[in-house]
Write a protein that holds these residues in place. Structure first.
Motif, PDB file in Angstrom:
ATOM      1  N   SER B  23       8.900  -8.482 -19.861  1.00 25.25           N
ATOM      2  CA  SER B  23       9.232  -9.390 -18.752  1.00 25.25           C
ATOM      3  C   SER B  23       8.998 -10.839 -19.154  1.00 25.25           C
ATOM      4  O   SER B  23       9.661 -11.737 -18.650  1.00 25.25           O
ATOM      5  N   GLY B  24       8.049 -11.050 -20.063  1.00 21.25           N
ATOM      6  CA  GLY B  24       7.825 -12.401 -20.559  1.00 21.25           C
ATOM      7  C   GLY B  24       8.992 -12.866 -21.415  1.00 21.25           C
ATOM      8  O   GLY B  24       9.369 -14.036 -21.400  1.00 21.25           O
ATOM      9  N   ALA B  25       9.570 -11.932 -22.155  1.00 21.99           N
ATOM     10  CA  ALA B  25      10.670 -12.293 -23.062  1.00 21.99           C
ATOM     11  C   ALA B  25      12.004 -12.399 -22.329  1.00 21.99           C
ATOM     12  O   ALA B  25      12.830 -13.254 -22.652  1.00 21.99           O
ATOM     13  N   ILE B  26      12.225 -11.508 -21.333  1.00 22.32           N
ATOM     14  CA  ILE B  26      13.514 -11.531 -20.629  1.00 22.32           C
ATOM     15  C   ILE B  26      13.513 -12.728 -19.678  1.00 22.32           C
ATOM     16  O   ILE B  26      12.703 -12.809 -18.765  1.00 22.32           O
ATOM     17  N   GLY B  27      14.400 -13.645 -19.942  1.00 26.18           N
ATOM     18  CA  GLY B  27      14.454 -14.840 -19.097  1.00 26.18           C
ATOM     19  C   GLY B  27      15.863 -15.393 -19.075  1.00 26.18           C
ATOM     20  O   GLY B  27      16.837 -14.673 -19.342  1.00 26.18           O
ATOM     21  N   SER B 253      14.747 -15.745 -27.848  1.00 27.38           N
ATOM     22  CA  SER B 253      14.943 -14.674 -26.883  1.00 27.38           C
ATOM     23  C   SER B 253      13.755 -13.714 -26.849  1.00 27.38           C
ATOM     24  O   SER B 253      13.337 -13.269 -25.790  1.00 27.38           O
ATOM     25  N   LEU B 254      13.214 -13.402 -28.022  1.00 29.93           N
ATOM     26  CA  LEU B 254      12.101 -12.447 -28.064  1.00 29.93           C
ATOM     27  C   LEU B 254      10.762 -13.116 -27.735  1.00 29.93           C
ATOM     28  O   LEU B 254       9.725 -12.460 -27.707  1.00 29.93           O
ATOM     29  N   SER B 255      10.801 -14.422 -27.504  1.00 29.19           N
ATOM     30  CA  SER B 255       9.582 -15.193 -27.188  1.00 29.19           C
ATOM     31  C   SER B 255       8.531 -15.042 -28.279  1.00 29.19           C
ATOM     32  O   SER B 255       7.337 -15.065 -27.992  1.00 29.19           O
ATOM     33  N   THR B 256       8.978 -14.861 -29.513  1.00 29.26           N
ATOM     34  CA  THR B 256       8.016 -14.795 -30.608  1.00 29.26           C
ATOM     35  C   THR B 256       7.484 -16.204 -30.794  1.00 29.26           C
ATOM     36  O   THR B 256       8.231 -17.163 -30.731  1.00 29.26           O
ATOM     37  N   GLY B 257       6.210 -16.325 -30.983  1.00 25.64           N
ATOM     38  CA  GLY B 257       5.625 -17.648 -31.146  1.00 25.64           C
ATOM     39  C   GLY B 257       5.079 -18.231 -29.858  1.00 25.64           C
ATOM     40  O   GLY B 257       4.459 -19.280 -29.874  1.00 25.64           O
ATOM     41  N   PHE B 258       5.309 -17.555 -28.739  1.00 23.62           N
ATOM     42  CA  PHE B 258       4.704 -17.996 -27.476  1.00 23.62           C
ATOM     43  C   PHE B 258       3.217 -17.626 -27.459  1.00 23.62           C
ATOM     44  O   PHE B 258       2.451 -18.149 -26.686  1.00 23.62           O
ATOM     45  N   GLY B 259       2.858 -16.646 -28.288  1.00 25.82           N
ATOM     46  CA  GLY B 259       1.477 -16.183 -28.325  1.00 25.82           C
ATOM     47  C   GLY B 259       1.147 -15.246 -27.168  1.00 25.82           C
ATOM     48  O   GLY B 259      -0.008 -14.893 -26.959  1.00 25.82           O
ATOM     49  N   THR B 283      13.241  -4.031 -27.707  1.00 26.24           N
ATOM     50  CA  THR B 283      14.499  -3.335 -27.422  1.00 26.24           C
ATOM     51  C   THR B 283      14.955  -3.580 -25.990  1.00 26.24           C
ATOM     52  O   THR B 283      16.138  -3.808 -25.727  1.00 26.24           O
ATOM     53  N   LEU B 284      14.007  -3.559 -25.042  1.00 22.55           N
ATOM     54  CA  LEU B 284      14.352  -3.798 -23.639  1.00 22.55           C
ATOM     55  C   LEU B 284      14.949  -5.200 -23.490  1.00 22.55           C
ATOM     56  O   LEU B 284      15.918  -5.406 -22.751  1.00 22.55           O
ATOM     57  N   ASN B 285      14.368  -6.147 -24.215  1.00 25.42           N
ATOM     58  CA  ASN B 285      14.877  -7.515 -24.189  1.00 25.42           C
ATOM     59  C   ASN B 285      16.312  -7.566 -24.735  1.00 25.42           C
ATOM     60  O   ASN B 285      17.194  -8.182 -24.138  1.00 25.42           O
ATOM     61  N   PHE B 287      18.446  -5.107 -24.892  1.00 26.90           N
ATOM     62  CA  PHE B 287      19.309  -4.368 -23.968  1.00 26.90           C
ATOM     63  C   PHE B 287      19.831  -5.322 -22.880  1.00 26.90           C
ATOM     64  O   PHE B 287      21.019  -5.363 -22.577  1.00 26.90           O
ATOM     65  N   CYS B 288      18.899  -6.093 -22.290  1.00 24.64           N
ATOM     66  CA  CYS B 288      19.291  -7.027 -21.222  1.00 24.64           C
ATOM     67  C   CYS B 288      20.217  -8.104 -21.770  1.00 24.64           C
ATOM     68  O   CYS B 288      21.179  -8.504 -21.115  1.00 24.64           O
ATOM     69  N   GLU B 289      19.918  -8.557 -22.990  1.00 24.16           N
ATOM     70  CA  GLU B 289      20.685  -9.671 -23.552  1.00 24.16           C
ATOM     71  C   GLU B 289      22.129  -9.258 -23.889  1.00 24.16           C
ATOM     72  O   GLU B 289      23.069  -9.918 -23.483  1.00 24.16           O
ATOM     73  N   VAL B 290      22.253  -8.149 -24.624  1.00 23.82           N
ATOM     74  CA  VAL B 290      23.586  -7.775 -25.124  1.00 23.82           C
ATOM     75  C   VAL B 290      24.412  -7.082 -24.035  1.00 23.82           C
ATOM     76  O   VAL B 290      25.564  -7.444 -23.793  1.00 23.82           O
ATOM     77  N   SER B 291      23.811  -6.093 -23.362  1.00 24.15           N
ATOM     78  CA  SER B 291      24.627  -5.291 -22.453  1.00 24.15           C
ATOM     79  C   SER B 291      24.766  -5.931 -21.072  1.00 24.15           C
ATOM     80  O   SER B 291      25.646  -5.555 -20.319  1.00 24.15           O
ATOM     81  N   LEU B 292      23.909  -6.890 -20.711  1.00 25.26           N
ATOM     82  CA  LEU B 292      24.089  -7.566 -19.409  1.00 25.26           C
ATOM     83  C   LEU B 292      24.540  -9.018 -19.621  1.00 25.26           C
ATOM     84  O   LEU B 292      25.578  -9.422 -19.130  1.00 25.26           O
ATOM     85  N   GLY B 293      23.729  -9.775 -20.389  1.00 26.06           N
ATOM     86  CA  GLY B 293      24.089 -11.172 -20.654  1.00 26.06           C
ATOM     87  C   GLY B 293      25.450 -11.290 -21.330  1.00 26.06           C
ATOM     88  O   GLY B 293      26.265 -12.145 -20.970  1.00 26.06           O
ATOM     89  N   GLY B 294      25.712 -10.406 -22.290  1.00 22.98           N
ATOM     90  CA  GLY B 294      26.956 -10.476 -23.058  1.00 22.98           C
ATOM     91  C   GLY B 294      28.178  -9.998 -22.291  1.00 22.98           C
ATOM     92  O   GLY B 294      29.304 -10.264 -22.695  1.00 22.98           O
ATOM     93  N   MET B 295      27.956  -9.270 -21.199  1.00 28.06           N
ATOM     94  CA  MET B 295      29.088  -8.683 -20.477  1.00 28.06           C
ATOM     95  C   MET B 295      29.412  -9.438 -19.183  1.00 28.06           C
ATOM     96  O   MET B 295      30.440  -9.196 -18.571  1.00 28.06           O
ATOM     97  N   ILE B 296      28.493 -10.292 -18.740  1.00 29.63           N
ATOM     98  CA  ILE B 296      28.701 -10.931 -17.429  1.00 29.63           C
ATOM     99  C   ILE B 296      29.152 -12.387 -17.558  1.00 29.63           C
ATOM    100  O   ILE B 296      30.250 -12.749 -17.137  1.00 29.63           O
TER     101      ILE B 296
END
Lengths: 31, 534
Positions: B23-27, B253-259, B283-285, B287-296
């Motif tokens: 949830s922190g990464a999905i934004g 997107s993966l919020s790597t480096g946010f700590g 993977t959940l992140n 999933f949201c990015e490619v199959s929802l963000g990419g399709m809408i």
């Protein structure tokens, strides 16, 4: 959309779906 | 080694932890930034560098962050105390400072953007979003007028026309509401607050996005819209900027480096899984990015606005193009409200996670209760958010803070983390440690990738990113240059000079904040060293 677009879209979706299924399977198995 | 007043908070379930990190990464990056980046960088061809970056940068950095968090959790649950397991002296203080500072300062401007999403959801739900009112459907210039109305509405709402304009708009009320919701969730603790909320918010967000997706995929001619997103332009792969954009997208997107994953996984014990959990949240992140963000986003924007749809930036796409589209679409108020509710949930789940590391630092470092730590952080972030809102002339303060904290600093923290893992812990012992208690093993190929590819790839991407964007931000602080550029573009010279001054003040203030956090982290570490020696 051209046929290459369809192929890339299906491959990309398959990749994220496969990864999701893999993770879900192991998460359920090891619950 | 000094032992802080370790927080008694923790996670109730493994699923809860995975959802909290995801949830922190999905934004907003998943739903707005990704499709925009893909469409502008070769469409379907963008997926090749994107997937490669996910495999050699995204997955290794996520897994190492969790492994280090679990190990560092023995010495505490906030960045300075987690890093104590690997560093000492000035490097520890610098890493601790960056780790504490990043999520708090990103929250300060992110909560303002979150308020925009809530405002749009509210205005669509209450039927106040009349962007096409008085315009005859299909009349000459109809689309352009709707987009123009959406642009004026957006500028008015967020107060980007003149200094302090946002204080005269409804957005200030929505910002207050967002602050309240965030601190209510934080105050309830990790398992009763964030974890419980993530367990409801993520499924709700997925259901709402699937409803919007269902509507969009049944629109007449959507195939053309999908083509704008997915048709590949293979020639773009010869452009290094496309590869850089793909790596940057994976990274942000993966919020790597946010700590955040580092802090959250610090509550895990040695017998707890880290490999499957980190892979699942990443993977959940995706999933949201490619199959929802990419399709809408791009397909529907292209369908209604044509080729111009791909030229909007992230904010323009989210808050001008899409509201225009929903205003032109049958039952647009309902789907617009639902869509902006999805964006609000995505933003809210991210902002709540950004507050947790700060609360844990105040609790551990200074022995404050959750109530006192939350109140202090509420006042601190609220005080800092006000100038961001006041100086929102063409997003100047927000944009500068996002660049220096949300881009530069997170690259530095991710680089520090990966270098600690590779050079301090060692790839082989680190992976062995990660495999302990984990339900799947780190694939053997990642030993090679982590040793010889990821650290160098990360450093190259960081340097290239800075070369590309840093000069632009430095130029923004040069008054003469800013005025010259404004004259060339036919924009207001007076505004350009004001923006240039704001940019300088923001940078000076950020430097002051870095010093303040460094002092604070030093104090907390000294405090525990003193307690140990007694």
């Amino acid at each position: 959309m051209n046929y290459q677009g369809w192929i890339i879209m299906i491959l990309s979706l398959s990749l994220v779906f496969s990864l999701s299924v893999y993770c879900l399977y192991h998460l359920i198995r090891t619950k | 080694m000094s032992q802080p007043n370790t927080s008694k908070d923790g996670w109730a379930t493994r699923t809860g932890l995975i959802l909290a990190v995801a949830s922190g990464a999905i934004g907003l990056g998943n739903f707005l930034r990704f499709p925009g980046q893909a469409a502008q960088n070769g469409g379907g061809a963008f997926m090749l560098p994107y997937i490669i970056s996910f495999l050699i940068l995204g997955i290794p950095v996520c897994i190492t962050e969790w492994i280090m968090g679990r190990r560092g959790g023995k010495s505490g649950h906030s960045a300075p105390f987690i890093f104590q397991a690997f560093l000492s002296g000035v490097p520890l203080r610098i890493s601790g400072t960056i780790g504490v500072m990043i999520p708090i300062l990103i929250y300060v401007y992110y909560v303002f953007i979150e308020a925009w999403c809530l405002s749009y959801a509210f205005f669509f739900a209450t039927g106040q979003m009349n962007l096409s009112e008085g315009l005859a459907v299909g009349s000459p210039g109809y689309r352009e007028r709707v987009v123009e109305n959406a642009g004026s509405f957006f500028e008015g709402l967020i107060g980007s026309k003149y200094l302090g304009a946002a204080f005269e708009s409804d957005v200030i009320i929505f910002t207050m509401v967002c602050f309240m919701i965030n601190f209510y969730l934080v105050f309830r603790g990790l398992s009763r607050g964030l974890e419980a909320f993530a367990k409801v918010a993520i499924p709700l967000m997925l259901v709402c996005s699937v409803i919007v997706l269902g509507r969009i995929l049944t629109l007449d001619g959507i195939g053309e819209g999908l083509g704008a997103m997915w048709n590949p332009d293979w020639s773009s792969l010869t452009n290094p900027k496309v590869w850089l954009s793909a790596a940057g997208q994976i990274f942000f997107s993966l919020s790597t480096g946010f700590g955040i994953a580092l802090v959250f996984s610090s509550f895990l014990k040695k017998k707890d899984d880290v490999v499957l959990s980190s892979l699942s949240s990443a993977t959940l992140n995706e999933f949201c990015e490619v199959s929802l963000g990419g399709m809408i986003t791009i397909p529907v924007a292209f369908l209604f606005l044509g080729a111009a749809a791909t030229s909007f930036g992230t904010f323009g796409m989210g808050f001008i193009a899409l509201p225009s589209v929903f205003s032109m679409m049958p039952a647009g108020d309902f789907f617009g409200a639902l869509w902006f509710f999805v964006l609000f949930l995505a933003a809210l789940t991210s902002s709540v996670t950004m507050l947790q590391p700060g609360i844990l630092f105040l609790e551990e470092g200074f022995g404050l209760s959750k109530r006192k730590a939350s109140t202090l952080l509420f006042l601190f972030t609220f005080f800092l958010c006000m100038p961001i809102i006041y100086f929102n002339l063409d997003f100047t303060a927000l944009d500068l803070t996002d660049f220096f904290i949300g881009t530069l600093m997170i690259y530095i923290l991710a680089t520090i983390q990966i270098l600690i893992f590779v050079w301090k812990i060692g790839v082989d012992p680190g992976i062995e440690e990660g495999n302990e208690g984990s339900h799947v093993k780190v694939p053997a190929v990642y030993r090679f990738i982590l040793k010889y590819i990821t650290p160098y790839f990360l450093i190259i991407v960081f340097i290239a990113f800075m070369f590309q964007y840093l000069p632009e931000y430095i130029d923004k602080m040069d008054v003469d240059m800013a005025a010259e550029i404004a004259l060339e573009k036919g924009e207001s010279v007076e505004n350009a000079i004001i923006k240039s001054h704001i940019a300088k003040y923001v940078l000076v203030f950020l430097v002051f904040l870095v010093g303040f956090f460094y002092w604070l982290v030093g104090k907390s570490l000294d405090r525990h060293k003193k307690a140990d020696s007694l």
